[in-house]
Design an enzyme around this catalytic site. Sequence first.
Site, PDB file in Angstrom:
ATOM      1  N   PRO A  83     -12.078   0.335   0.692  1.00 23.36           N
ATOM      2  CA  PRO A  83     -11.366  -0.945   0.593  1.00 23.36           C
ATOM      3  C   PRO A  83      -9.956  -0.955   1.183  1.00 23.36           C
ATOM      4  CG  PRO A  83     -11.502   0.127  -1.556  1.00 23.36           C
ATOM      5  CD  PRO A  83     -12.337   0.938  -0.618  1.00 23.36           C
ATOM      6  N   TYR A 133       0.875  -1.172   0.000  1.00 22.30           N
ATOM      7  CA  TYR A 133       0.000   0.000   0.000  1.00 22.30           C
ATOM      8  C   TYR A 133       0.914   1.224   0.000  1.00 22.30           C
ATOM      9  CZ  TYR A 133      -3.743  -3.108   1.826  1.00 22.30           C
ATOM     10  OH  TYR A 133      -4.655  -4.109   2.015  1.00 22.30           O
TER      11      TYR A 133
HETATM   12  P1  RFL Z   1     -22.961  -7.817  -2.540  1.00 24.97           P
HETATM   13  O1  RFL Z   1     -21.756  -8.564  -2.963  1.00 24.97           O
HETATM   14  O2  RFL Z   1     -23.160  -6.451  -3.058  1.00 24.97           O
HETATM   15  O3  RFL Z   1     -24.213  -8.722  -2.947  1.00 24.97           O
HETATM   16  C1  RFL Z   1     -25.530  -8.236  -2.878  1.00 24.97           C
HETATM   17  C2  RFL Z   1     -26.388  -9.030  -3.833  1.00 24.97           C
HETATM   18  O4  RFL Z   1     -27.731  -8.539  -3.741  1.00 24.97           O
HETATM   19  C3  RFL Z   1     -28.270  -8.409  -5.038  1.00 24.97           C
HETATM   20  N1  RFL Z   1     -29.344  -7.397  -5.011  1.00 24.97           N
HETATM   21  C4  RFL Z   1     -30.648  -7.700  -5.049  1.00 24.97           C
HETATM   22  N2  RFL Z   1     -31.285  -8.860  -5.116  1.00 24.97           N
HETATM   23  C5  RFL Z   1     -32.644  -8.821  -5.149  1.00 24.97           C
HETATM   24  N3  RFL Z   1     -33.360  -7.664  -5.128  1.00 24.97           N
HETATM   25  C6  RFL Z   1     -32.757  -6.472  -5.056  1.00 24.97           C
HETATM   26  N4  RFL Z   1     -33.465  -5.354  -5.035  1.00 24.97           N
HETATM   27  C7  RFL Z   1     -31.341  -6.458  -5.008  1.00 24.97           C
HETATM   28  N5  RFL Z   1     -30.420  -5.472  -4.941  1.00 24.97           N
HETATM   29  C8  RFL Z   1     -29.215  -6.056  -4.935  1.00 24.97           C
HETATM   30  C9  RFL Z   1     -27.090  -8.024  -5.911  1.00 24.97           C
HETATM   31  O5  RFL Z   1     -27.320  -8.365  -7.283  1.00 24.97           O
HETATM   32  C10 RFL Z   1     -25.965  -8.827  -5.283  1.00 24.97           C
HETATM   33  O6  RFL Z   1     -25.809 -10.100  -5.919  1.00 24.97           O
HETATM   34  O7  RFL Z   1     -23.048  -7.731  -0.954  1.00 24.97           O
HETATM   35  P2  RFL Z   1     -22.593  -8.786   0.176  1.00 24.97           P
HETATM   36  O8  RFL Z   1     -23.036 -10.173  -0.180  1.00 24.97           O
HETATM   37  O9  RFL Z   1     -22.974  -8.205   1.475  1.00 24.97           O
HETATM   38  O10 RFL Z   1     -21.008  -8.855   0.060  1.00 24.97           O
HETATM   39  C11 RFL Z   1     -20.234  -7.759   0.426  1.00 24.97           C
HETATM   40  C12 RFL Z   1     -18.987  -7.681  -0.449  1.00 24.97           C
HETATM   41  O11 RFL Z   1     -19.318  -7.897  -1.805  1.00 24.97           O
HETATM   42  C13 RFL Z   1     -18.317  -6.330  -0.295  1.00 24.97           C
HETATM   43  O12 RFL Z   1     -18.200  -5.967   1.085  1.00 24.97           O
HETATM   44  C14 RFL Z   1     -16.946  -6.219  -0.880  1.00 24.97           C
HETATM   45  O13 RFL Z   1     -16.841  -6.686  -2.183  1.00 24.97           O
HETATM   46  C15 RFL Z   1     -16.583  -4.731  -0.848  1.00 24.97           C
HETATM   47  N6  RFL Z   1     -15.585  -4.419  -1.819  1.00 24.97           N
HETATM   48  C16 RFL Z   1     -14.313  -4.738  -1.497  1.00 24.97           C
HETATM   49  N7  RFL Z   1     -14.044  -5.284  -0.272  1.00 24.97           N
HETATM   50  C17 RFL Z   1     -12.799  -5.621   0.060  1.00 24.97           C
HETATM   51  O14 RFL Z   1     -12.597  -6.139   1.164  1.00 24.97           O
HETATM   52  N8  RFL Z   1     -11.774  -5.384  -0.847  1.00 24.97           N
HETATM   53  C18 RFL Z   1     -11.996  -4.856  -2.113  1.00 24.97           C
HETATM   54  O15 RFL Z   1     -11.090  -4.690  -2.882  1.00 24.97           O
HETATM   55  C19 RFL Z   1     -13.301  -4.491  -2.467  1.00 24.97           C
HETATM   56  N9  RFL Z   1     -13.594  -3.959  -3.686  1.00 24.97           N
HETATM   57  C20 RFL Z   1     -15.924  -3.832  -3.055  1.00 24.97           C
HETATM   58  C21 RFL Z   1     -14.891  -3.618  -3.989  1.00 24.97           C
HETATM   59  C22 RFL Z   1     -17.237  -3.444  -3.377  1.00 24.97           C
HETATM   60  C23 RFL Z   1     -17.570  -2.856  -4.596  1.00 24.97           C
HETATM   61  N10 RFL Z   1     -18.949  -2.432  -4.809  1.00 24.97           N
HETATM   62  C24 RFL Z   1     -19.972  -2.781  -3.876  1.00 24.97           C
HETATM   63  C25 RFL Z   1     -19.393  -1.591  -5.809  1.00 24.97           C
HETATM   64  C26 RFL Z   1     -15.202  -3.075  -5.231  1.00 24.97           C
HETATM   65  C27 RFL Z   1     -16.528  -2.694  -5.550  1.00 24.97           C
HETATM   66  C28 RFL Z   1     -16.752  -2.124  -6.919  1.00 24.97           C
HETATM   67  C1  PHB Z   2      -7.575  -6.725  -3.752  1.00 25.83           C
HETATM   68  O1  PHB Z   2      -6.736  -7.608  -3.966  1.00 25.83           O
HETATM   69  O2  PHB Z   2      -8.510  -6.511  -4.541  1.00 25.83           O
HETATM   70  C2  PHB Z   2      -7.458  -5.903  -2.523  1.00 25.83           C
HETATM   71  C3  PHB Z   2      -6.522  -6.231  -1.560  1.00 25.83           C
HETATM   72  C4  PHB Z   2      -6.405  -5.448  -0.427  1.00 25.83           C
HETATM   73  C5  PHB Z   2      -7.222  -4.359  -0.263  1.00 25.83           C
HETATM   74  C6  PHB Z   2      -8.168  -4.029  -1.211  1.00 25.83           C
HETATM   75  C7  PHB Z   2      -8.279  -4.810  -2.357  1.00 25.83           C
HETATM   76  O3  PHB Z   2      -7.096  -3.587   0.857  1.00 25.83           O
END
Ligand code: RFL
Ligand code: PHB
Length: 393
Positions: free
Chosen positions: A296, A204
Site C-alpha cells: 500500500p 510517510y
Molecule cells: P476486493 O476489494 O478484494 O473485492 C473482491 C470481492 O470479491 C469477493 N470474492 C468472491 N466472490 C464470489 N466468490 C468467491 N470465491 C470470492 N472470493 C472473493 C470478495 O468478497 C470481495 O467483495 O478487490 P477489488 O474489487 O479488485 O478491489 C481492489 C481493492 O480493494 C484493493 O486494491 C485495495 O483495497 C488494496 N488495499 C489498499 N490499497 C490502497 O491503495 N491503499 C490502502 O491503504 C490499502 N489497504 C488494501 C488495504 C487491501 C487489503 N486486503 C486485500 C486484505 C488493506 C487490506 C487489508
Molecule cells: C490510507 O489512507 O488508508 C492510505 C493512504 C495512503 C497510502 C496507503 C493508505 O499509501
Amino acid sequence: MTRTLKTQVCIIGAGPSGLLLSQLLANAGIDTIVLDRKDRAYIEGRIRAGVLEQGTVTALEEAGVAGRLHREGLPHDGFELAFDGQRHRIDLKRLTGKSVMVYGQTEVTKDLFDKRFEEGQAFHFDVEDVTLDGLKSGVPQVRFTKDGEAVEVTCDYIAGCDGYHGVSRRAIPADVLKTYERVYPFGWLGILVDQPPVNHELIYANHARGFALASMRSATRSRYYVQCDLTDRVEDWSDARFWEEFATRLGPETAADLKTGPSFEKSIAPLRSFVAEPMRYGALFLAGDAAHIVPPTGAKGLNAAVADVRLLARAFTAHYEGNDARLEAYSAQALARVWQCERFSWQLSMLMHQFPEDGAFAKQMQRADFAYLVSSESASRSIAENYVGLPLE
Ligand code: RFL
Ligand code: PHB
C-alpha cells in the site's frame, strides 16, 4: 433442480472492481449479474484504501457516482516524505499539474452500491462454491450455490473481480498462468480515530524503529499506520502502545501536533507484490486484486483496479458494437500499466521501511536515495508523476 440465469457479462466479486464494472457496463446498455461470497454490509465495512488518482476520479465521474466524492473528498496538492526526522514535501501540483483526492474506499463502495441498487442491478450475495466452466468453449458458465440451491449462469463473458483470494484466477490452467510474487518481511498496523489529522497532508515516515504513515479520512477522522512484525496480532497493540510508537516514528516536531484518542478500528495487513499473467483466458477477464497486488505504500491498489476496469468496460462496449480489437489488447495493455504500479510501489516500499535483515549498506542506500530526492527536482517529479497516476494508455 438447478436454477438457470442468463446475462451478457457475469461479474464475480462486488468489491470496487466488480461494482464499477457493472456500473460502466450498465451505462453502455450491457447486462450483468454480480455475485459475491459476502453481503453488502460486510463489503462496505472493509477499511482499505484512501487516496484516489485523478484518473480514478474521472472513472467515477464517467460512471455517474462522483457527486458525494466532490462534496466530501479532500483534494491534496502534495504529500510529505520524512526520513530520520527530516521532512521533504512532494509538491504534486507544481511538479505534475495534478492533485489526488483523499476519499475512503468504503465511501466509493457505498456510492457504487447505492447507484447499482437504485438502478435495479441483479446481485447474488453470500454465494458459495463458485466454479467457472467452458472458458474456451464459446458457452461459458458460472455455477454457485445460494441457500442450498444450485444456480447456473450462462453468459458471453466472465469478469473475475474477486480479489486475491478469489476463484477466478485459479480457473486459468497452471500451464498458462504465470505468477510473480514478493512477500515483504513486515505488515502495516492501521487504526482509525475520530481526531483531526496531525498534518493537513499525508506524511510517510522512515524512522529507525520502522515506517509510519499519517493519513486521514476527513477533517475530523485520521487513519494512521505503523510498520509491525508479521507475527504481531492486533491484541499486541493497545492504543497506548500505538500512540507511543507512532509519535516516536513521526519525530517530536510533528508529534507535537498529534491528537490522540481511542481507536475504533484496528487491523493488520501483510505487504505483498503479486502479478498474474495473462489477465485473459478465453471468455475470462481478470481485473483488480484478482490479478495483482501492490504493497500500500504508493496508494496504488484501488487505483490500479479502477484503471483495469476502465479498460475492460471500454473493451466490452467496443465488442458489443462489433469491434474486438480492445478485448484482444486488454491483457497486454492492462499489464503494461500494472507493472509500472508494481515498480513504483516496490520502490517506495524499499525506500520507506526498515528491513530487518538489511545491514548498514542498505541503510546508507536508503539515506542516499532520500538525499537525492531532496536535492533533485527531477527525482521528486518522478515520484510525483507516479503518485498522481500514469496515463491509462
Ligand atoms: P476486493 O476489494 O478484494 O473485492 C473482491 C470481492 O470479491 C469477493 N470474492 C468472491 N466472490 C464470489 N466468490 C468467491 N470465491 C470470492 N472470493 C472473493 C470478495 O468478497 C470481495 O467483495 O478487490 P477489488 O474489487 O479488485 O478491489 C481492489 C481493492 O480493494 C484493493 O486494491 C485495495 O483495497 C488494496 N488495499 C489498499 N490499497 C490502497 O491503495 N491503499 C490502502 O491503504 C490499502 N489497504 C488494501 C488495504 C487491501 C487489503 N486486503 C486485500 C486484505 C488493506 C487490506 C487489508
Ligand atoms: C490510507 O489512507 O488508508 C492510505 C493512504 C495512503 C497510502 C496507503 C493508505 O499509501
